[in-house]
Write an enzyme that holds these catalytic residues in place. Structure first.
Site, PDB file in Angstrom:
ATOM      1  N   CYS A   2       0.838  -1.210   0.000  1.00 13.01           N
ATOM      2  CA  CYS A   2       0.000   0.000   0.000  1.00 13.01           C
ATOM      3  C   CYS A   2       0.871   1.258   0.000  1.00 13.01           C
ATOM      4  O   CYS A   2       2.080   1.202   0.241  1.00 13.01           O
ATOM      5  CB  CYS A   2      -0.971  -0.010   1.194  1.00 13.01           C
ATOM      6  SG  CYS A   2      -0.342   0.709   2.709  1.00 13.01           S
ATOM      7  N   CYS A   5       2.812   1.937   3.188  1.00 10.30           N
ATOM      8  CA  CYS A   5       3.936   0.997   3.319  1.00 10.30           C
ATOM      9  C   CYS A   5       5.097   1.445   2.440  1.00 10.30           C
ATOM     10  O   CYS A   5       6.261   1.362   2.847  1.00 10.30           O
ATOM     11  CB  CYS A   5       3.501  -0.425   2.970  1.00 10.30           C
ATOM     12  SG  CYS A   5       2.575  -1.245   4.291  1.00 10.30           S
ATOM     13  N   ASP A  28       0.665  15.289   6.097  1.00  7.93           N
ATOM     14  CA  ASP A  28      -0.343  14.940   5.103  1.00  7.93           C
ATOM     15  C   ASP A  28      -0.199  15.875   3.911  1.00  7.93           C
ATOM     16  O   ASP A  28      -0.079  17.096   4.084  1.00  7.93           O
ATOM     17  CB  ASP A  28      -1.748  15.065   5.726  1.00  7.93           C
ATOM     18  CG  ASP A  28      -2.829  14.458   4.849  1.00  7.93           C
ATOM     19  OD1 ASP A  28      -2.952  14.867   3.675  1.00  7.93           O
ATOM     20  OD2 ASP A  28      -3.566  13.586   5.332  1.00  7.93           O
ATOM     21  N   HIS A  44       1.879  -3.092   8.652  1.00  4.25           N
ATOM     22  CA  HIS A  44       0.598  -2.782   8.013  1.00  4.25           C
ATOM     23  C   HIS A  44      -0.579  -3.360   8.804  1.00  4.25           C
ATOM     24  O   HIS A  44      -0.650  -4.573   9.043  1.00  4.25           O
ATOM     25  CB  HIS A  44       0.540  -3.323   6.580  1.00  4.25           C
ATOM     26  CG  HIS A  44      -0.756  -3.005   5.902  1.00  4.25           C
ATOM     27  ND1 HIS A  44      -0.903  -1.957   5.016  1.00  4.25           N
ATOM     28  CD2 HIS A  44      -1.989  -3.577   6.022  1.00  4.25           C
ATOM     29  CE1 HIS A  44      -2.169  -1.904   4.627  1.00  4.25           C
ATOM     30  NE2 HIS A  44      -2.842  -2.876   5.217  1.00  4.25           N
ATOM     31  N   ASN A  84     -10.187   7.127  10.707  1.00  2.00           N
ATOM     32  CA  ASN A  84     -11.343   6.591   9.999  1.00  2.00           C
ATOM     33  C   ASN A  84     -11.163   5.085   9.806  1.00  2.00           C
ATOM     34  O   ASN A  84     -10.061   4.632   9.503  1.00  2.00           O
ATOM     35  CB  ASN A  84     -11.486   7.275   8.629  1.00  2.00           C
ATOM     36  CG  ASN A  84     -11.654   8.780   8.756  1.00  2.00           C
ATOM     37  OD1 ASN A  84     -12.324   9.262   9.665  1.00  2.00           O
ATOM     38  ND2 ASN A  84     -11.037   9.536   7.859  1.00  2.00           N
ATOM     39  N   GLY A  90     -15.135   7.046   5.695  1.00  2.00           N
ATOM     40  CA  GLY A  90     -14.278   8.044   5.052  1.00  2.00           C
ATOM     41  C   GLY A  90     -12.825   7.651   4.923  1.00  2.00           C
ATOM     42  O   GLY A  90     -11.988   8.478   4.557  1.00  2.00           O
ATOM     43  N   HIS A  97      -3.998   4.958  10.268  1.00  2.11           N
ATOM     44  CA  HIS A  97      -3.338   6.244  10.518  1.00  2.11           C
ATOM     45  C   HIS A  97      -4.201   7.113  11.407  1.00  2.11           C
ATOM     46  O   HIS A  97      -5.433   7.106  11.283  1.00  2.11           O
ATOM     47  CB  HIS A  97      -3.026   6.989   9.210  1.00  2.11           C
ATOM     48  CG  HIS A  97      -4.187   7.118   8.270  1.00  2.11           C
ATOM     49  ND1 HIS A  97      -4.623   6.087   7.467  1.00  2.11           N
ATOM     50  CD2 HIS A  97      -5.011   8.158   8.003  1.00  2.11           C
ATOM     51  CE1 HIS A  97      -5.653   6.486   6.753  1.00  2.11           C
ATOM     52  NE2 HIS A  97      -5.927   7.743   7.061  1.00  2.11           N
TER      53      HIS A  97
HETATM   54  P1  5GP Z   1      -8.164   8.940   5.127  1.00  3.77           P
HETATM   55  O1  5GP Z   1      -9.156   9.572   4.183  1.00  3.77           O
HETATM   56  O2  5GP Z   1      -7.839   7.520   4.700  1.00  3.77           O
HETATM   57  O3  5GP Z   1      -8.525   9.033   6.572  1.00  3.77           O
HETATM   58  O4  5GP Z   1      -6.841   9.817   4.988  1.00  3.77           O
HETATM   59  C1  5GP Z   1      -5.859   9.569   4.040  1.00  3.77           C
HETATM   60  C2  5GP Z   1      -4.971  10.782   4.009  1.00  3.77           C
HETATM   61  O5  5GP Z   1      -3.777  10.433   3.354  1.00  3.77           O
HETATM   62  C3  5GP Z   1      -5.565  11.977   3.247  1.00  3.77           C
HETATM   63  O6  5GP Z   1      -5.681  13.079   4.133  1.00  3.77           O
HETATM   64  C4  5GP Z   1      -4.558  12.218   2.121  1.00  3.77           C
HETATM   65  O7  5GP Z   1      -4.341  13.590   1.891  1.00  3.77           O
HETATM   66  C5  5GP Z   1      -3.319  11.536   2.634  1.00  3.77           C
HETATM   67  N1  5GP Z   1      -2.444  11.009   1.591  1.00  3.77           N
HETATM   68  C6  5GP Z   1      -2.828  10.206   0.565  1.00  3.77           C
HETATM   69  N2  5GP Z   1      -1.753   9.875  -0.188  1.00  3.77           N
HETATM   70  C7  5GP Z   1      -0.674  10.470   0.398  1.00  3.77           C
HETATM   71  C8  5GP Z   1       0.719  10.490   0.079  1.00  3.77           C
HETATM   72  O8  5GP Z   1       1.198   9.885  -0.886  1.00  3.77           O
HETATM   73  N3  5GP Z   1       1.529  11.214   0.904  1.00  3.77           N
HETATM   74  C9  5GP Z   1       1.038  11.880   1.993  1.00  3.77           C
HETATM   75  N4  5GP Z   1       1.924  12.570   2.732  1.00  3.77           N
HETATM   76  N5  5GP Z   1      -0.269  11.894   2.310  1.00  3.77           N
HETATM   77  C10 5GP Z   1      -1.120  11.187   1.530  1.00  3.77           C
HETATM   78 ZN    ZN Z   2       0.399  -0.482   4.357  1.00  2.00          ZN
END
Ligand code: 5GP
Ligand code: ZN
Length: 130
Positions: A2, A5, A28, A44, A84, A90, A97
């Site tokens: 993922c 990871c 983020d 993971h 989440n 969401g 995380h």
């Molecule tokens: P979720 O919606 O799963 O709770 O949050 C996922 C978060 O990961 C989002 O806020 C998105 O901006 C962040 N995100 C997704 N891809 C990447 C990435 O490649 N690098 C970083 N630093 N953040 C990411």
């Molecule tokens: Zn992972």
């Protein structure tokens, strides 16, 4: 593997602000507010629901430590700490995380709202859940 990871393996770059043997924290990409940070276990897990309790305990301790640091150094007035679980809630990246989202005022870019909805039978729910 993922995307988180790959970040942990340093196959994808990130702005890492903390790392130990079990946990990593990086900014983020979306920066919903200034300082928005993600705290992830290096192993993971999909989300909180499948994480082993010891890892989760360490993860939340690091999250607390960083939430204090970020709030202080970014001069935020408050902070949301949230996670989440599953798409319906969401979750878009299926690697556990915690979001640390510093808050500056009521008009910043995040809205968390608890709306009124249908009435529930609290006794029936209590019997179901206790
Ligand atoms: P979720 O919606 O799963 O709770 O949050 C996922 C978060 O990961 C989002 O806020 C998105 O901006 C962040 N995100 C997704 N891809 C990447 C990435 O490649 N690098 C970083 N630093 N953040 C990411
Ligand atoms: Zn992972």
């Amino acid at each position: 593997m993922c995307i988180f990871c790959k970040i942990i393996q340093k196959e994808i770059p990130s702005s890492c602000i903390y790392e130990d043997d079990q946990v990593m924290a990086f900014l983020d990409l979306s920066q919903v507010t200034k300082g928005h940070t993600l705290v992830v276990p290096k192993k993971h897990y999909d989300n909180v629901l499948d994480c082993d309790p010891e890892t989760l305990a360490h993860l939340i301790q690091v999250t607390q430590m960083l939430a204090k640091r970020i709030t202080e150094r970014c001069q935020a007035k408050g902070v949301n700490i949230l996670t989440n679980c599953n798409e319906a809630a969401g979750q878009s990246v299926m690697h556990l995380h915690f979001h640390i989202i510093p808050r500056y005022d009521e008009n910043d870019a995040i809205v968390i709202q608890f709306n009124e909805s249908e009435k529930q039978d609290l006794d029936a729910l209590k019997n179901l859940l206790q």
